[in-house]
Enzyme design. Structure first.
Site, PDB file in Angstrom:
ATOM      1  N   LYS A 118       0.570  -1.164   0.022  1.00 30.08           N
ATOM      2  CA  LYS A 118      -0.168  -0.045  -0.168  1.00 30.08           C
ATOM      3  C   LYS A 118       0.700   1.132   0.093  1.00 30.08           C
ATOM      4  CE  LYS A 118      -4.238  -1.801   1.898  1.00 30.08           C
ATOM      5  NZ  LYS A 118      -5.753  -1.220   2.537  1.00 30.08           N
ATOM      6  N   LYS A 202      -5.490  -9.497  -7.236  1.00 32.15           N
ATOM      7  CA  LYS A 202      -6.738  -9.376  -6.050  1.00 32.15           C
ATOM      8  C   LYS A 202      -7.462  -8.512  -7.107  1.00 32.15           C
ATOM      9  CE  LYS A 202      -6.834  -7.643  -1.829  1.00 32.15           C
ATOM     10  NZ  LYS A 202      -6.880  -7.650  -0.588  1.00 32.15           N
ATOM     11  N   LYS A 205     -11.822  -3.273  -3.740  1.00 36.65           N
ATOM     12  CA  LYS A 205     -12.355  -2.517  -3.586  1.00 36.65           C
ATOM     13  C   LYS A 205     -12.081  -1.382  -4.256  1.00 36.65           C
ATOM     14  CE  LYS A 205     -14.811  -3.264   0.925  1.00 36.65           C
ATOM     15  NZ  LYS A 205     -13.977  -3.206   2.555  1.00 36.65           N
TER      16      LYS A 205
HETATM   17  P1  AMP Z   1     -11.369  -5.437   3.121  1.00 35.50           P
HETATM   18  O1  AMP Z   1     -12.064  -5.284   1.794  1.00 35.50           O
HETATM   19  O2  AMP Z   1      -9.380  -5.167   2.990  1.00 35.50           O
HETATM   20  O3  AMP Z   1     -12.164  -4.887   4.691  1.00 35.50           O
HETATM   21  O4  AMP Z   1     -11.973  -6.916   3.415  1.00 35.50           O
HETATM   22  C1  AMP Z   1     -12.761  -7.574   4.150  1.00 35.50           C
HETATM   23  C2  AMP Z   1     -12.343  -9.289   3.983  1.00 35.50           C
HETATM   24  O5  AMP Z   1     -12.793  -9.241   2.855  1.00 35.50           O
HETATM   25  C3  AMP Z   1     -11.432  -9.684   4.535  1.00 35.50           C
HETATM   26  O6  AMP Z   1     -11.279 -11.116   5.438  1.00 35.50           O
HETATM   27  C4  AMP Z   1     -10.107  -9.799   3.361  1.00 35.50           C
HETATM   28  O7  AMP Z   1      -9.762 -10.950   3.025  1.00 35.50           O
HETATM   29  C5  AMP Z   1     -11.343 -10.629   2.487  1.00 35.50           C
HETATM   30  N1  AMP Z   1     -11.152 -10.011   0.858  1.00 35.50           N
HETATM   31  C6  AMP Z   1     -11.222  -9.186   0.456  1.00 35.50           C
HETATM   32  N2  AMP Z   1     -10.332  -9.217  -0.428  1.00 35.50           N
HETATM   33  C7  AMP Z   1     -10.684 -10.198  -1.266  1.00 35.50           C
HETATM   34  C8  AMP Z   1     -10.723 -11.111  -2.604  1.00 35.50           C
HETATM   35  N3  AMP Z   1     -10.617 -10.326  -3.870  1.00 35.50           N
HETATM   36  N4  AMP Z   1     -10.476 -12.889  -1.974  1.00 35.50           N
HETATM   37  C9  AMP Z   1     -10.715 -13.242  -1.351  1.00 35.50           C
HETATM   38  N5  AMP Z   1     -11.335 -12.698  -0.124  1.00 35.50           N
HETATM   39  C10 AMP Z   1     -10.933 -10.814   0.691  1.00 35.50           C
END
Ligand code: AMP
Ligand code: TRP
Length: 341
Positions: A118, A202, A205
């Site tokens: 990041k 990956k 968002k």
């Molecule tokens: P975040 O959006 O970073 O707050 O992530 C929230 C949850 O979603 C965490 O457990 C991440 O590991 C999971 N997550 C986010 N993006 C992915 C993805 N592309 N594949 C699988 N899990 C994801």
């Protein structure tokens, strides 16, 4: 006493930053919903303090928090079965995070790959909060003496770090087993859902193009269009899973199909062996629409009644605080803070 001697308790979190994606759903929210039941107490948190480690528009943050909450409710997280709240409403998170800032070592933080990714070349300009992010995440989980942390693959290193923080705290303050060493739960075909335009990245968002991800609020046409335009190679689907080696985009679409239909990639390959993309992509798009449309319409319904979402979060925060506060007090006591009231 090991982690298993503590009450089996699940904690996980998601940031209210940008749209909730199919990666969030398959890698996290869907699995969180499935973990509700007799085996675990489940606590799920919208981590707004984590979100502001990078800039969030103040006029949008509260609504983003409601929207992520709506996605969780619409996906089956039941506020009667689980504690569901947003992080900043339970002050103990920030307080325990400060103590953990004083337990964790700078060298540990320097090894965090998410920070390096990041921060990129910009490491001098990012917030101090982004650097300390994993200590706050450790506080989230350990504040409840949670034992299990279901997350996507990208969070594995952060869960390992919280185990190190728990162990060091217990040693430093001569409190064997006060904090459990939580186990990550990273299982199933969807722990790393990849970008639809580049199977080596990956799905996230925030990305350059909306075409590279499926958002939980996308309508049926948008979902179909995105899957039909998803990048693939020219080969048909192979006879066995080994045939997907070195075909990241193809592998990703098979994994998404498996995640959405709650089966395994092997089962998907058995059904579609030899199929071309002209057959597989529309089938995947139909499946995604069938699974996601009820969730997005329920999200829209919930978002029409923000006061109801706010009530759920308020009640969740009260219940969370009942567990958190005594653990925070005990932590202050172990550290030796003077408490006179
Ligand atoms: P975040 O959006 O970073 O707050 O992530 C929230 C949850 O979603 C965490 O457990 C991440 O590991 C999971 N997550 C986010 N993006 C992915 C993805 N592309 N594949 C699988 N899990 C994801
Ligand atoms: N860092 C996690 C992510 O980006 C979100 C998170 C914050 C979290 N606190 C947590 C996940 C505690 C599990 C447990 O996905």
């Amino acid at each position: 006493m090991t982690a298993t001697a503590h009450t089996p308790r699940v904690f996980s979190g998601i940031k209210p930053s940008g749209d909730v994606t199919l990666g969030n759903y398959l890698g996290a929210i869907k699995r969180w919903s499935e973990m509700q039941g007799p085996t675990f107490e489940t606590i799920y948190c919208v981590v707004d303090l984590h979100a502001i480690t990078v800039w969030q528009e103040p006029s949008e943050l509260a609504n983003a928090t409601r929207e992520v909450t709506a996605a969780m409710l619409a996906s089956g997280i039941d506020p009667e079965k689980s504690i569901l709240f947003n992080q900043s409403q339970v002050h103990a998170h920030a307080e325990l995070a400060w103590i953990f800032n004083c337990v964790a070592r700078v060298g540990w933080m320097n090894r965090m790959t998410q920070f390096k990714d990041k921060a990129g070349k910009n490491a001098e300009q990012v917030s101090l909060g982004l650097y300390a992010y994993p200590a706050l995440m450790a506080a989230d989980v350990l504040l409840y003496h949670a034992t299990h942390v279901p997350v996507g693959e990208d969070q594995k290193q952060h869960v390992e770090l919280m185990r190190d923080i728990a162990t060091k705290f217990n040693n430093d303050f001569k409190a064997p087993d006060f904090f459990p060493t939580p186990e990550p739960i990273i299982e199933g075909p969807s722990t790393r859902v990849m970008n639809l335009r580049d199977g080596t990245k990956k799905m996230s968002k925030s990305g350059d193009s909306d075409m590279e991800r499926i958002n939980m609020t996308d309508d049926a046409d948008t979902i179909s269009k995105k899957f039909k335009k998803a990048r693939t190679d020219p080969e048909p689907l192979p006879e066995t899973l080994e045939g997907l080696k070195d075909r990241p985009e193809a592998r990703n679409l098979v994994d998404i199909y498996a995640g959405l239909s709650s089966t395994t990639p092997e089962t998907v390959i058995a059904e579609y062996a030899g199929a071309g993309w002209g057959r597989f992509k529309p089938a995947l798009a139909d499946l995604a629409v069938a699974k996601l449309s009820p969730i997005s319409s329920e999200m829209a319904r919930l978002m029409n009644d923000p006061a109801e979402i706010d009530r759920i979060l308020a009640r969740g925060a009260e219940r969370a605080e009942e567990i958190a506060q005594p653990i925070l007090e005990k932590t202050y006591e172990l550290v030796g803070m003077l408490r006179t009231r």
